[in-house]
Write a protein that holds these residues in place. Sequence first.
Motif, PDB file in Angstrom:
ATOM      1  N   PRO A   1      -2.430   1.020  -4.243  1.00  0.00           N
ATOM      2  CA  PRO A   1      -2.827  -0.019  -3.303  1.00  0.00           C
ATOM      3  C   PRO A   1      -3.004  -1.339  -4.049  1.00  0.00           C
ATOM      4  O   PRO A   1      -3.626  -1.367  -5.117  1.00  0.00           O
TER       5      PRO A   1
ATOM      6  N   ARG B   1       0.847  -1.189   0.000  1.00  0.00           N
ATOM      7  CA  ARG B   1       0.000   0.000   0.000  1.00  0.00           C
ATOM      8  C   ARG B   1       0.883   1.239   0.000  1.00  0.00           C
ATOM      9  O   ARG B   1       1.771   1.360   0.802  1.00  0.00           O
TER      10      ARG B   1
ATOM     11  N   GLU C   1     -12.649  -4.164  -1.259  1.00  0.00           N
ATOM     12  CA  GLU C   1     -12.174  -2.832  -1.630  1.00  0.00           C
ATOM     13  C   GLU C   1     -13.240  -2.014  -2.358  1.00  0.00           C
ATOM     14  O   GLU C   1     -12.982  -0.896  -2.776  1.00  0.00           O
TER      15      GLU C   1
ATOM     16  N   GLU D   1      -3.053   5.530  -0.783  1.00  0.00           N
ATOM     17  CA  GLU D   1      -4.304   5.366  -1.538  1.00  0.00           C
ATOM     18  C   GLU D   1      -5.014   6.708  -1.672  1.00  0.00           C
ATOM     19  O   GLU D   1      -5.124   7.479  -0.729  1.00  0.00           O
TER      20      GLU D   1
END
Length: 299
Positions: free
Chosen positions: A67, A6, A86, A9
């Motif tokens: 991400p 990640r 997600e 984001e």
Amino acid sequence: MGSETRQGERRAVDAGSDGGKAPKLGILAGGGALPRRLIAAARAQGRAVFVIAFHGQTEAATAEAAPSFWTHLGNAGEALERLRREEVEELVLAGPIRRPSLLKLRLDARAARFVAQIGRRAFGDDGLLGAVVKTLEEDEGFRVIGVQEILGDLLMSAGLYGRHRPDAQAEADIARGLDIVRALGRLDVGQAAVIQQGLVLGVEAIEGTDALLRRAGELRRDGPGGVLVKIAKPGQETRVDLPTVGLTTVEGVRSAGLRGLAIQAGATLVVDRREVISACDEAGLFLIGLDLDREPRRG
């Protein structure tokens, strides 16, 4: 389970005057730079992005650019679960995937059901990809979009590019190549062929264009070099597997001793177009976009 990467984001911003948000985009990322181009373009459009990265397929730089979630090709269950977690609504398939045999995939239970659903719908390479799209949409509830919906500027336009142009022999080889590739496409085999002085040095099958060019280089005859002709298959599912060329293709054409590339306008993605044209100029190669609905323009 796959490991995660990640980095910062970004949430989607308003996509229009109605105040709605652009759907979150999931990228099923193969190799090469194309998935990274998609990430950058989607973010410029105000879209949040999530990447499914595949071990042995996706470049690390792609997973680091957004991400992401690392998994294996056979682990469809955890990939689909993660996409839903997600809140991904749209999916795009980008970048080449080397397709192992089913015996090497180590399918999880979800993947086995997925393959069974596809198997009832698929025949041939394009049939397989079309079945993947249909299964993702009808059975899994995602909307599959094409790379060109985000990166429309990558589609090749008709005309001659760069400083070099095909001579009469090269034009004859292009015409011969079109006949060959159209026949391949009707049989759902491949998208490309290499022709030299009317001889077919090779046609593309499951190995892909890069491997075709390597084989063609080994079979090259004396005299004027040949041409690479690459077009979409008739009735091809345009949201996946559009013909794509980039700097690697240009280097393969040069190494094979060919004289140029003829690719279908409006149906071929050219990654890093300026660099591709410059590389063709430096290598002495012509690059032409073929308008298959009319006679190709010659600049």
